[in-house]
Design an enzyme around this catalytic site. Structure first.
Site, PDB file in Angstrom:
ATOM      1  N   GLN A  82     -12.243   5.419  -3.376  1.00  0.00           N
ATOM      2  CA  GLN A  82     -11.099   4.779  -4.017  1.00  0.00           C
ATOM      3  C   GLN A  82     -11.519   4.482  -5.446  1.00  0.00           C
ATOM      4  O   GLN A  82     -12.248   3.532  -5.705  1.00  0.00           O
ATOM      5  CB  GLN A  82     -10.716   3.506  -3.257  1.00  0.00           C
ATOM      6  CG  GLN A  82     -10.437   3.759  -1.777  1.00  0.00           C
ATOM      7  CD  GLN A  82      -9.132   4.512  -1.530  1.00  0.00           C
ATOM      8  OE1 GLN A  82      -8.056   4.085  -1.959  1.00  0.00           O
ATOM      9  NE2 GLN A  82      -9.220   5.665  -0.866  1.00  0.00           N
TER      10      GLN A  82
ATOM     11  N   GLY B 288      -1.190  -2.665  -0.743  1.00  0.00           N
ATOM     12  CA  GLY B 288      -1.986  -1.450  -0.564  1.00  0.00           C
ATOM     13  C   GLY B 288      -2.262  -0.707  -1.872  1.00  0.00           C
ATOM     14  O   GLY B 288      -1.701  -1.038  -2.928  1.00  0.00           O
ATOM     15  N   HIS B 289      -3.081   0.324  -1.764  1.00  0.00           N
ATOM     16  CA  HIS B 289      -3.476   1.064  -2.963  1.00  0.00           C
ATOM     17  C   HIS B 289      -2.296   1.783  -3.606  1.00  0.00           C
ATOM     18  O   HIS B 289      -1.418   2.284  -2.945  1.00  0.00           O
ATOM     19  CB  HIS B 289      -4.620   2.033  -2.714  1.00  0.00           C
ATOM     20  CG  HIS B 289      -4.485   2.952  -1.553  1.00  0.00           C
ATOM     21  ND1 HIS B 289      -5.492   3.771  -1.138  1.00  0.00           N
ATOM     22  CD2 HIS B 289      -3.463   3.178  -0.693  1.00  0.00           C
ATOM     23  CE1 HIS B 289      -5.100   4.461  -0.098  1.00  0.00           C
ATOM     24  NE2 HIS B 289      -3.885   4.123   0.194  1.00  0.00           N
ATOM     25  N   ASN B 290      -2.309   1.777  -4.942  1.00  0.00           N
ATOM     26  CA  ASN B 290      -1.344   2.513  -5.755  1.00  0.00           C
ATOM     27  C   ASN B 290       0.068   1.953  -5.711  1.00  0.00           C
ATOM     28  O   ASN B 290       1.016   2.627  -6.127  1.00  0.00           O
ATOM     29  CB  ASN B 290      -1.336   3.999  -5.373  1.00  0.00           C
ATOM     30  CG  ASN B 290      -2.676   4.649  -5.659  1.00  0.00           C
ATOM     31  OD1 ASN B 290      -3.518   4.801  -4.768  1.00  0.00           O
ATOM     32  ND2 ASN B 290      -2.915   4.960  -6.905  1.00  0.00           N
TER      33      ASN B 290
END
Lengths: 334, 334, 334
Positions: free
Chosen positions: A205, A246-248
């Site tokens: 990540q 969460g990511h992004n």
């Protein structure tokens, strides 16, 4: 009102000026606190925002009341008052004057571990047992609480307050005037794994978390770094406790997310959205500017236009619920 | 039974006396541990509480069994036994005798940062890298774990155990014999903002969190300080991990709240209530004494009387769920 | 692609060998990063896994593309490519080569408090303000982040990375090559109390948490120690942020549990299961190997066979939801 926090007395006239309200009555009254109408003492300022509390106007002991011109006109009393179209916002501003948040002493606590390459403005406070990594930058007037871990290459703006025991992973960026509550974790790895014959392989990540200015993050909330590219929280976004982002994800300016909400990866939340407590937003969705997702609602389709959306099972006494649940399981056959 | 914890052997007669049970059999038997009926070894004490485990009575290897007089009468064996109407509670007491929780060494670890004005009873333990703020008070026999941050003016009672890395914000009050697990955050700001033309203005949160005696708080749980006035957790309340309690809630004595539950602001939970895991309680509600909210249930109306309440969507294989969901979306038109 | 992490350049041929792909084209190309097809620069490697991104193949600027032989055969371009039946897993491996996670310096930071009886392999890194308890064992190459608290008698395997501010309670066991993210709490007491006349009596939690090899635990996730016996997380299990795992659960190898999920006590999750975000699993249930529980689904019955299961209320505009909810409450009478 007795409070946990030391009050800073203000003259009513000065308060009126700072909060942008029209003064009616004696501007020399000294205000020693803020309180609800029905609990205010003789030196407190109170406010009327929700009409259901209007009943307390007659009996309030408050020294002065913040209220709308219309409510004021309908109120027979001659008590001092501050008139404004938005009494709740005016009360917020007054309370910030009366209860300024105490600042710890400026300087780096001798027990803190600050990397030699970190750049720390001279009027910053770094608390006991805090760790600041190599090449981190901390802007003017910011506060790093006890036990915080600020990773390498993290950039923190000015006048930001980071409460004790926050972790910011390397390379993340925090804006000006942000507030991060204890236990929140900014920039841990997103949940990204590829499956090969049943075995999970971690996907690095390598993005960041970027918080714009005036963002507040609640206690023990987690915001994951991007997989590729960044997770972005725009200006003036307010996030409550125990929220997962969460990511992004991109959370649009002035959005508010209540406690226990879960936002999966790559979600795009529009500006001024409100996400209720314990709502659960599925991955890769978009939510239109100004949309409201009700508390406890699971959302698995994008929302194209503003408005309120709900999806909550209605509560019943357990026996009735059981009977209905049986019918519901067979609803299609029915 | 092999366990992670060192056992303190007890004579059966002494155990009977401490837990208030009637001894039948040899009181000189030495008990070296507690275990379920079917896993107990020759020096263990076991218990029978749920009748579905009665089948294990015949074959248990336990040295002695805690059970009700009725179960005992129906059991042909002549094994040593402790008779009590509430075997599960008696087992809990016995296990507390057999497995006393180890105490760290008394005293303040040299790496701890304790403010000079803090008052710490001489038999307290303060762990490594803990921080204790100005004017904090820590009562006799209490334990502050490694890395804890105890804010200014915090008061902690006696014989309270605070596990590592807990944060208690300034001015909060913790009772006697409480247990706070790692990562919990007591007294962060409630989620209070006024909206002015789309922009959020923070409302200072100037109340406290007050925990009465014998409260247990789970790992990474968050309890927000009051906005005005306090958030109150009454005596003997037990709260699991990852629970969020909003500002100005009152949780009545002896209530239990399971993991991942979210309690919004200004909720009044009655005494002896049980809130299931991942339940979500909306703001400003009241829940009557003794009411039970089922796990995963969202609650948006007050509960006026005791009883169990549920609101959970029944699970189905995904295809069936999809068909039903289509019908449910059109239920009113139907 | 610009990223937060320093890239380690690789020759394409070497990358092909390490990830087990077939090289087509110039193996001497030097790869400086990984990126999505549509954002890749001239020195990046990209991948095609989901056919919906096939459209970007024509215009990608990538130096090379990882894709399946079939997709490659249908692609007219003569760009360098790495052929593999599982491009996403191959990309994961390539990204791990290109973005090796930086390691802190080996050794024990002078501010760490390490018990004299702890056994720490010489190539371990222990960060600032970390605490390592008596008789703890830390295996070769493992990293203990800043502010971590490693309890007494904890055993940590080799090449495990524990991010800052993790707490591991005494006696727990962590395998090799695990990753524990900041704020997670391993081994706090399970939620076990016996009720005696309305009063809760704590049941000592004397088991452990055991993590097998290659487990990853998300930020602020909590895993409770067993009451009697252990809580077990088998190899290669991946758990996201803010997940609660109750006492005595067994999570089977290669399972994945997404963020905000709550797993009650004594649940048996099969191998290769996937539990969606914010799902809530009731106590003492079993979930068959390979079963999938949809996000936000509450589960209160065991699952006997693989397949996907859902139980989520469908979302609607608020007004329509209100009308349906009225009908749903009376469904059985209807």
């Amino acid at each position: 009102m007795d409070t946990a926090v030391v009050v800073q007395p203000w003259k009513l006239a000065a308060l009126a000026e700072v909060i942008g309200a029209t003064l009616e009555g004696d501007g020399n009254i000294e205000i020693h606190g803020a309180a609800p109408l029905d609990r205010a003492g003789a030196h407190d300022i109170a406010f009327l925002s929700d009409p259901k509390y209007r009943v307390h106007l007659e009996t309030t002991q408050a020294a002065a009341v913040i209220l709308s011109p219309k409510e004021s006109a309908a109120w027979a009393a001659t008590k001092a008052r501050l008139l404004t179209p938005n009494p709740y916002a005016a009360y917020a501003k007054a309370a910030n004057c009366l209860y300024p948040e105490p600042r710890p002493a400026t300087g780096v606590h001798p027990s803190a571990a600050v990397a030699t390459s970190a750049r720390i403005a001279p009027d910053v406070s770094v608390g006991a047992h805090a760790t600041v990594g190599e090449h981190a930058v901390i802007g003017a007037g910011s506060i790093i609480g006890a036990g915080c871990v600020i990773g390498e290459h993290v950039t923190i703006g000015s006048h930001t307050r980071i409460h004790p025991r926050v972790v910011i992973y390397p390379h993340c960026v925090i804006g000006d005037r942000c507030v991060l509550h204890s236990g929140c974790v900014i920039g841990a790895d997103g949940f990204g794994f590829a499956n090969e014959n049943g075995n999970w392989i971690k996907i690095p990540q390598i993005g960041r978390v970027v918080l714009h200015n005036d963002v507040e993050i609640g206690a023990n909330t987690t915001i994951d770094r991007g997989a590729l590219g960044d997770t972005i929280i725009e200006e003036n976004v307010k996030i409550d406790n125990l929220v997962q982002i969460g990511h992004n994800c991109v959370v649009g300016a002035h959005a508010a997310i209540a406690g226990c909400a879960g936002i999966s990866g790559s979600v795009n939340i529009g500006k001024h959205c409100r996400i209720g407590g314990a709502a659960m937003i599925g991955g890769h969705l978009s939510i239109a500017d100004g949309a409201v997702v009700a508390a406890a609602t699971p959302l698995f389709t994008s929302i194209e236009e503003a408005g309120m959306y709900s999806g909550v099972y209605p509560i019943l006494p357990h026996r009735q619920w059981q009977k209905n649940a049986v019918q519901l399981r067979g609803l299609d056959a029915l």
